[in-house]
Structure formats: structure tokens, C-alpha cells
Design a protein around this motif. Sequence first.
Motif, PDB file in Angstrom:
ATOM      1  N   ILE A 134      23.428  76.214 -15.337  1.00 33.39           N
ATOM      2  CA  ILE A 134      24.090  76.518 -14.069  1.00 33.39           C
ATOM      3  C   ILE A 134      24.494  77.985 -14.043  1.00 33.39           C
ATOM      4  N   THR A 135      24.769  78.459 -12.849  1.00 30.91           N
ATOM      5  CA  THR A 135      25.294  79.814 -12.674  1.00 30.91           C
ATOM      6  C   THR A 135      26.811  79.728 -12.529  1.00 30.91           C
ATOM      7  N   ASP A 137      28.659  80.376 -10.164  1.00 33.37           N
ATOM      8  CA  ASP A 137      29.090  79.894  -8.849  1.00 33.37           C
ATOM      9  C   ASP A 137      28.586  78.493  -8.530  1.00 33.37           C
ATOM     10  N   ASP A 138      27.918  77.854  -9.487  1.00 39.50           N
ATOM     11  CA  ASP A 138      27.379  76.516  -9.260  1.00 39.50           C
ATOM     12  C   ASP A 138      28.536  75.530  -9.094  1.00 39.50           C
ATOM     13  N   CYS A 140      28.592  72.321  -9.494  1.00 33.77           N
ATOM     14  CA  CYS A 140      28.489  71.136 -10.360  1.00 33.77           C
ATOM     15  C   CYS A 140      28.554  69.836  -9.554  1.00 33.77           C
ATOM     16  N   ARG A 149      29.342  74.053 -17.872  1.00 30.27           N
ATOM     17  CA  ARG A 149      30.485  74.789 -17.343  1.00 30.27           C
ATOM     18  C   ARG A 149      31.630  74.799 -18.357  1.00 30.27           C
TER      19      ARG A 149
END
Length: 276
Positions: A134-135, A137-138, A140, A149
Motif C-alpha cells: 500500500i501507499t 495514503d491508501d 486500507c 500499514r
Amino acid sequence: MGLVKNVWQGYAGGPDLNRQQTHRFLLEDIQVQVRLPHSNVETIASPRHVNFPYKTPGWFERNMEQQRQHYYVHLQTRCWFYMFPVLRFGDGELGHLFCSLWLKRVPSDVNALDRQQLADYLIREYDEHYNAEITPDDPCEQARGVNTRTRQKIRAEAELAASRGSTSRLDNLEKHIALSINYPPLEPAKIITIHGMEWVSYVDKPFPASLRGVDYYCLPLSEQFCFAISFTLYAPGYGNKRWLKHAKATQQMVLDSLKVSPVDNTADNLLTNKEQ
């Protein structure tokens, strides 16, 4: 009389084993039958149709739902709440048991008819969902990448502490991560026999000793689809566990009631559109 019975057994509510209903579903050329005890708790409405033509192109996509890592078509859900025999505090809930029936699809590179392939995939599906890349800003969504995260957060905090001279958290990073993630690795799925048929079974729970978790049982229907029945158990840490023994017995009773058989297309009593 009801109160005396509740006090004697240690709980109120739960499945009414004296009132059971048989549910039948046509899954193309397979009929699945299961018996579920009565519950006075409102759940997802029972489907009006019992015929599920999952092999029809586009049908699964039009009827699909998502719950965490699972993509499925809902067939039936039943839940049972156990209460204190005499209301003590809050809502008086001791715990609850949910039973859900699904049609589930696997990717094209997995042959569900190969039980070992299906067993390996179900665990991999869990791992890949919660540990997805994930990034920052994801969001989830559906908890996808939530372990990733958590790892990023723990690592960033440890590196910040190390930059200020405290390296203990960074030195023990993997231990801190293992204690912090919400979805740890699962035990391998097993191939078990129910009424002479081989099912794939696995347990999804936060920790092996936890009383909370989900037991899954999956039966292949074709190379890409399987029938799944799950039992979700929620058990807080307080109260006696006599109700828990009853919940486990109910789960086994439902499994024992399962009947899977080929559809006789010449029979006069084929299910058409109403639950019987």
C-alpha cells in the motif's frame, strides 16, 4: 419456568434445537441441504430464490459481495445470541454464533477441484490481502494491507526513536511488529471428510488460543467455484463458558446435517424459486 431453566443451564437464548428448518440450494447440478436451528434474531433476509446458476457468464459478478478478502455470493445467514440467564450489565450478551453459507470463486490459476491447491490458495488469499503493498495514503478498505500499514507505522516510530538515541525498538523491530499486527499468519488449511466427501477446512482467528474466530469449510463445485459454510464465534472474556460448549455442539450439529448430492433433472420435486 423459563427463568429456572436459564439459571440451570447458565445462559438464555442461543439456538433453539427443538425448532429447526431445512434449507436446500440448487448450485447448478449440485443440491446442498443443511438444517439450521431457529433464531429470533433478525439477520440478512433469506433469499427468495434457491437456484444459483453460478456457471452462467457474468452471473457471479452481478451478484457478488465482498467481506474482507472474500468475494462471494450470499446464500444464507443465521445467527444466535447467548445472554446471561439474569441480566447483569450492558446488553447482557455472553457471546454469539453466526453461520453463513456462500458461493465462493477462486482465481483462474487455481483448480479448486484439487483440494490441496484450494487449501494452499485459501491461506494465501488471507496473507496477500492483509499484507498487500500500500501507499501512505491508501485507506486500507476492507482491511486490505492493514498489516503493511502497521509495519510501516512501527518501523517509522522505531527509526525515529533510534535517531534520538534509543535503539531498543529498532533492534527488536520484528518482535514488536509480530505483537502489533491484527492479522497474524494462519495455520495451514486441512482436508477433512464429512459424509464421505472431502472438504477443505481452516480457522481464521487472531491468535491460536483465542475464543474468537471463524471456522471455514469449503467444498469444490468446479475448477473455479466452491460452496463455503462458516461459523463465526464471538466470546468475551467474562462469564461462564457453558454456552460456549452449546455453541460448539450446534456447529457440529449443522455440519452433521449437511447433505450434498447430484441433481436429478427428471425429478418432479426439483426446487424452482421458493425455499422449502
